[in-house]
Design an enzyme around this catalytic site. Structure first.
Site, short mmCIF file in Angstrom:
data_model
loop_
_atom_site.label_atom_id
_atom_site.label_comp_id
_atom_site.label_asym_id
_atom_site.label_seq_id
_atom_site.Cartn_x
_atom_site.Cartn_y
_atom_site.Cartn_z
CG HIS A 1 -1.84 -0.84 1.09
ND1 HIS A 1 -1.40 -2.71 1.63
CD2 HIS A 1 -3.17 -0.46 1.30
CE1 HIS A 1 -2.39 -2.89 1.71
NE2 HIS A 1 -3.82 -2.19 1.26
CG ASN B 1 -11.13 1.00 -0.72
OD1 ASN B 1 -10.27 -0.59 -1.04
ND2 ASN B 1 -11.76 1.67 -1.23
CG ASP B 2 -6.60 -2.67 3.76
OD1 ASP B 2 -5.30 -1.77 3.34
OD2 ASP B 2 -6.55 -2.35 4.89
N PRO B 3 -9.02 -3.01 -0.41
CG PRO B 3 -11.02 -4.04 0.17
CD PRO B 3 -10.36 -3.02 0.71
#
Lengths: 788, 788
Positions: free
Chosen positions: B403, B471-473
């Site tokens: 990330h 936003n991880d996904p």
């Protein structure tokens, strides 16, 4: 009364309380389903790794199949509620989740289907589960019959819970066009490469029926409500299913059919349940199995099963034994050999031993297994811990732990294949290596495996155990690099002797001589270092401590170290007698011979993980049937046929209520273990793991054919040397061997002093019949002296 | 009627059917327990990774905590059966597993305990759960009272299921010497190194009481029998518990007390439940908590909780808001900040934002978090994805995915710490790097983090997103190395501006100038490349496709891209007005502002994993409160105080039946999301994840203190600039700041045209009070014009 029916091809259980986890199993080339008598199910399919299409209602751990699988109210299962719409009374078939006491209950698992008949208050439900030959799907037939005198209004409600599909995405709805409940999900992942890996997965689970339901529900929770599964709110007070969907909620396939049944009237339903990649696959499966020719589907499946039923039949005075050996034993062998236990990376040891049994069913499979194993061998000769069956497979779990025994099984499987088929061309087959493009003959591969094995020894010449041998969790005897395996010393010697015979037949005297010398030297080392006075030690730890010896208060005597001492010829007659006595005294239990005793109750850091397992379970002193099978092999080897038969027989659950209740399983398969620790934990001794994945099946089958029946191949022909129990007066076998049929009639004759063998009414000299002709039927009569 | 009681420090729920999963949570330094009103429990403790001591009855998946946790009959819980021994009638408190409709039901979760009172047929059960301050244990007090007129003979049966502990070894027995059920297990493993790693684990679960039971049972299955948990066989027909043990069976702690209660009579029990390493630890815990001073234990726990209740109090016309902000909000912030969400490798983003809130509770924690984060930074300046809290910790799950946003949070946390404490010494603190022994000042670390961030841009100068930002996904926008994050462009600009202020204060004009230029240039790029006409795009994919734009039919407008455009100053007034309109039209729902809309219903391979989540859940268009908090921050930033308050207020479940039923939670914490997709899935919109791990709490607390109340630190003193809702006539705050106490009284005055501020009755010029003196109490009066 529980019993085999239909000539042993089906079993009947009439009490759902007797052994609640008692189950049958069905499989096809892509899937397996184990159904308990009460309606719980464990099923998985390959996609390409093992996956489930019906889940527990919580995120489940990914692991191998676990022993003594536990069931609970919300466990996956296939259930059929019946509600009397006048009285509101409810029951469910097979038995869960309502658990109403039935008026009558019958569970009949057969070779290629499973059936139930449940009667309650004048209504009968007949259920039948079949699998198609080559698709992942369950085909259910359900019939509701009014067996009373008055017309009945009932609601019939198949309830197929789908469970916790995924934390990323799960839901479900009824698709009226397909006539199916469609439950969708996305298999959870986080790394982007897994997106591409997962894209093809069958993330849909569906339930379809051959007629549209009157009402449906797809939310498990909406169905259950406050009433609980035993009395679902959705069926209380005359309510009908409300047509709800599941939106990131736990889905289930629930269909309601409102029926008016005159006296004697009945209605029949056909349902299909399983996974799919998309709705067009659902439509395809519905077309094939709900709208297609049901008879054709059934006969394809039967034909598939028949293919696996082997080439052997026995007719002995022991009818339960006959039923098991003629149908269920080859079925279990075939399951292993044709599905590879539903894994993509079988342990090499299991892969090769499963192939042992397949020589009697489909020897081409054995050939393929041997060659594939050799092709993944290292150029050093080392045989890997697991075999990859697909290019995208990886070694998982136990296959990441170094074990040292795999060469042994390559020899045993290859010799068994040669014995049965005499296909000596396999020896010349050219096979590559894991790290090299060059190819060598299988003969060279096997020889090099033994050469590697012979080199992995300590200063005494005993084989290092690393983090395990046959016994996986015996992982700390040698993890420091010094400990040795007594069993592996014996097994190495045995394998070397076996391979020496092959070398001699191939006129490779040099290799044969080396192997004979190595095998003999190993026996000397075994006797010098491992004999403990009354039995053989199991090994010597990293710190030089012998274990499995009389000085140990736990793990004092191990069965394998004795069995293989007999097999490899290390034990002379005196030692053998002492060993047998010690086994009888210390290892025998009413449920079979324990793998060792006493079970460990505390960690032994110089033995390993097995000592931490629950005492009497699995490798911690269970009646571990695989080890018991080796023991039976050893007993036949030393011509202790009566003892050997008792050992084999103890592996089979008796088809009667008492034994079924104690074992907790039906006599349809040999489990990998029954609980041991008979002296330590009598309450649970004898309880089955209910795991039917076990190398035992192949060994058992082979022993029945080659030792009990006594018909085994050699390079020149066939040995005829039955070792039937002394209390059998007569026994007949029929066996296909190298394209010929042998019909063998063994009789015990009073007054006879020596065995007599006639083939086609001609006496033969010795016990070898040479030159077996394909296509011919040999009638063999063996007359044995009756024992005193 | 559900309501806050005890001055907001406790909540009362009087219906177990209203929101079945409604729960409270307790924690101490080592453990957390979430208990539902009906008796189900999710608890875990650190050992050193999160572990459970009460399990589901099947092998559970190891994962992070999942949203919308599902309960089922055999789920872990703490249950107390009461059987009338004359009639056989059974009920259970809190409500499961019998689910008998109670005559009255009260669930009262408080700040440091949880209580229930359940009445049924003349009997009352009072339950109370507390945790000790610093041990892993549950302390239960249970009182059974006869509230009828006749003597009653009852059996009182605490039932604490322990579940599937381990496939290697699990069992249990009653230890009469300890007066405890001892359930033992061995945590499953296969590799030998894990043996040494696992040796210290607390593999025992025990249940002990302050008096010996009359009867016990340890086998879950023996207890349940055919009756099921709603009517256990072991309690049917007047039977007593049979004293059974569990031998590789699922254990449970089940104690039976036979009581004869005269009218008005009552009996009180104290129990302890939890994990232990060995029986001497069990004995120790029993000694401390069953035989020790109960009052002392309770006051230690209360003191621990009080420590976390912060330095702020509000008295507004909105009493539910007051109850939440004065007690439950700092409690939630403290939970995050003091336990690190019970993980050993928090995501850097979470770790730093949790520390944001801690500046108001225990600023030393914030300091430590900032310095620890910097110490794991790479010399390149890159801030890692996760922070290791222990030497043996590893980066797991999402922390293995790259990330690109972590630098932003390091700046924001450091600035917040400086604002609150003015402890500028932190900037000079010498901190090492992950791959180097040299140390540099924190100031250099943060500057280098921004310099690294500024370098990770595409040819347009927009920041690359790699496999995710906040936003991880959102993992496939830039996985090919080209996609950029519009939000991160804004956040980078914002962070650079913030840090430029610090640089200026440190008289580092060169760095400040560079940052101002970079921040300004980024705003130009944002406006050049990301403005879509009525709002800002969320980013540009690897293939150059803008997304989060009007041309998209799903994921058309993202909230974060608008909020941070306001925060960083990219949006001029006209754009801001368009954005607000678009948000109102497209994102607003009755349950808060959605993170984006419409939710994706199919995979977008150029956006990523979030599009595969269930529409309206989690990052796929939920009312994701963390994003809503950013939006509120932006609204306060642009002085839209009324809107901001509405956004904050929507995150709180109303303390009334209707909203509690829809949200499915109590107003005791802000969940990470409520379901969105209001137009797509109205039935489930508003449903809470029931996960109280969220960066929202810190932001919410900070906004209330620094914006709504308007008291925030600067280098020189304190800004006083409340933005209370226009419909509040009056509001009082009390706040500790830099060792002084501020008592603030804000009033709306009709006819007033400009804000007036008095400090200790002296008007001040502007809104900054300089030179705050430690130990002094400032009385601040703010008079605001009443709005029309």
């Amino acid at each position: 009364m529980p019993e085999f029916i239909d000539n042993g091809t089906r079993f009947r259980l009439t009490d759902p309380m007797l052994a609640p986890s008692a189950a049958g199993y069905l499989w096809n080339r892509r899937m397996m389903i184990q159904m308990t008598c009460r309606g719980f199910a464990v099923s998985q399919y390959m996609d390409p790794e093992p996956r489930k299409y019906a889940h527990v209602p919580t995120m489940a751990g990914q692991s191998f199949m676990q022993p003594e699988h536990r069931y609970f109210a919300h466990h996956p299962g296939r259930f059929f509620y019946v509600r009397d719409n006048q009285s509101g009374a409810l029951f469910s078939a097979p038995h869960e989740p309502v658990r109403a006491r039935p008026d009558s209950f019958v569970f009949e698992p057969g070779l290629s289907d499973m059936r139930w008949t449940v009667e309650k208050d004048g209504l009968r439900v007949d259920l039948c589960l079949e699998l198609p030959e080559d698709d992942v799907a369950e085909i259910w037939t359900a019939t509701v019959t009014n067996i009373g005198d008055d017309t009945r209004d009932v609601s019939f409600v198949p309830y197929f819970p789908v469970g916790y599909m995924s934390w990323m995405n799960m839901g479900g709805h009824f698709d009226a066009d397909l006539g199916a409940v469609i439950c969708t999900s996305v298999t959870p992942y986080q790394a982007v490469e897994d997106y591409f890996r997962n894209r093809h997965l069958k993330d849909i689970t569906f339930l379809a029926a051959d007629r549209l339901p009157d009402h449906v529900e797809v939310s498990q929770q909406a169905f259950e409500g406050e009433g609980g599964l035993a009395d679902p709110s959705a069926l209380q007070g005359g309510r009908n299913l409300a047509g709800g969907d599941a939106a990131y909620e736990i889905p289930a396939g629930i269909l309601q059919y409102d029926l008016s049944l005159p006296a004697g009237g009945s209605e029949r339903f056909r349902l299909i349940f399983g996974p799919a990649h998309d709705t067009s696959e659902v439509a395809l499966l519905i077309g094939k199995y709900l709208r297609g020719d049901a008879e054709a589907v059934q006969s394809a499946t039967r034909a598939y099963m028949a293919e696996g039923l082997g080439s052997f039949e026995i007719e002995s005075p022991d009818t339960a034994f006959n039923a098991f050996v003629n149908h269920w034993l080859p079925r279990q062998v075939f399951y292993h050999g044709d599905t590879n236990r539903l894994t993509t990376d079988p342990q090499t040891r299991n892969y090769l031993q499963d192939a042992l049994g397949m020589v009697f069913i489909r020897p081409d499979t054995t050939r393929e297994v041997i060659l594939r194993t050799a092709s993944q061998q290292s150029v050093s000769g080392k045989v890997p811990d697991g075999i990859l069956l697909r290019p995208d497979a990886t070694l998982k779990y136990i296959n990441q732990i170094p074990h040292t025994d795999h060469a042994v099984w390559l020899v045993i499987a290859t010799c068994a294949y040669l014995d049965e088929t005499n296909d000596r061309s396999i020896l010349a087959a050219q096979v590559g290596w894991s790290e090299s493009d060059r190819t060598d003959s299988l003969y060279d591969h096997v020889t090099r495996a033994l050469s590697f094995l012979a080199g992995e020894v300590d200063e005494r010449g005993l084989p290092l155990i690393a983090q395990g041998d046959w016994n996986d969790p015996m992982n700390m005897v040698g993890y420091k690099g010094k400990g040795v395996s007594g069993w592996l010393a014996e097994a190495s010697s045995y394998a070397m002797s076996l391979w020496a015979e092959v070398c001699e037949a191939e006129a490779d005297q040099k290799t044969a001589g080396w192997l004979r010398r190595e095998a003999g030297a190993m026996i000397e080392r075994i006797n010098a270092h491992l004999w403990d006075g009354d039995w053989y030690a199991r090994g010597i730890t990293d710190d030089g401590q012998h274990f499995g010896v009389s000085a140990d208060d736990e793990g004092r005597i191990y069965l394998n170290a004795q069995s293989w001492a007999m097999l490899c010829g290390a034990a002379d007659e005196d030692r053998q007698a002492r060993m047998l006595l010690a086994i009888d005294e210390q290892l025998d239990t009413p449920y079979g011979v324990a793998m060792f005793a006493p079970a460990y109750t505390r960690m032994r850091e110089d033995v390993g993980r097995l000592t931490q397992k629950w005492p009497g379970s699995a490798e911690n002193g269970a009646v571990y049937n695989h080890a018991a099978a080796f023991y039976a092999a050893a007993l036949y080897h030393v011509e202790e046929g009566d003892r050997a038969y008792r050992v084999l027989r103890a592996m089979l659950t008796e088809p009667e209520a008492g034994d079924i209740a104690i074992r907790g399983q039906l006599p349809l398969y040999i489990p990998n273990y029954y609980r041991g620790a008979w002296h330590q934990h009598p309450r649970t001794a004898g309880r089955s793991s209910n795991l039917f994945n076990t190398g035992t099946a192949s060994w058992f089958y082979r022993l029945v054919i080659e030792q009990l029946c006594g018909l085994r191949g050699t390079r020149d022909g066939v040995v005829i040397a039955p070792q039937i129990p002394s209390d059998w007066d007569r026994c007949r076998f029929r066996r296909t061997f190298r394209g010929a049929i042998f019909e063998i009639d063994v009789e015990r004759v009073r007054g006879l002093t020596d065995r007599e063998i006639d083939v086609d009414q001609e006496p033969i000299d010795g016990d070898v019949l040479r030159h077996v002709e394909r296509g011919r039927t040999y009638k063999v009569r063996v007359r044995l002296p009756a024992r005193a």
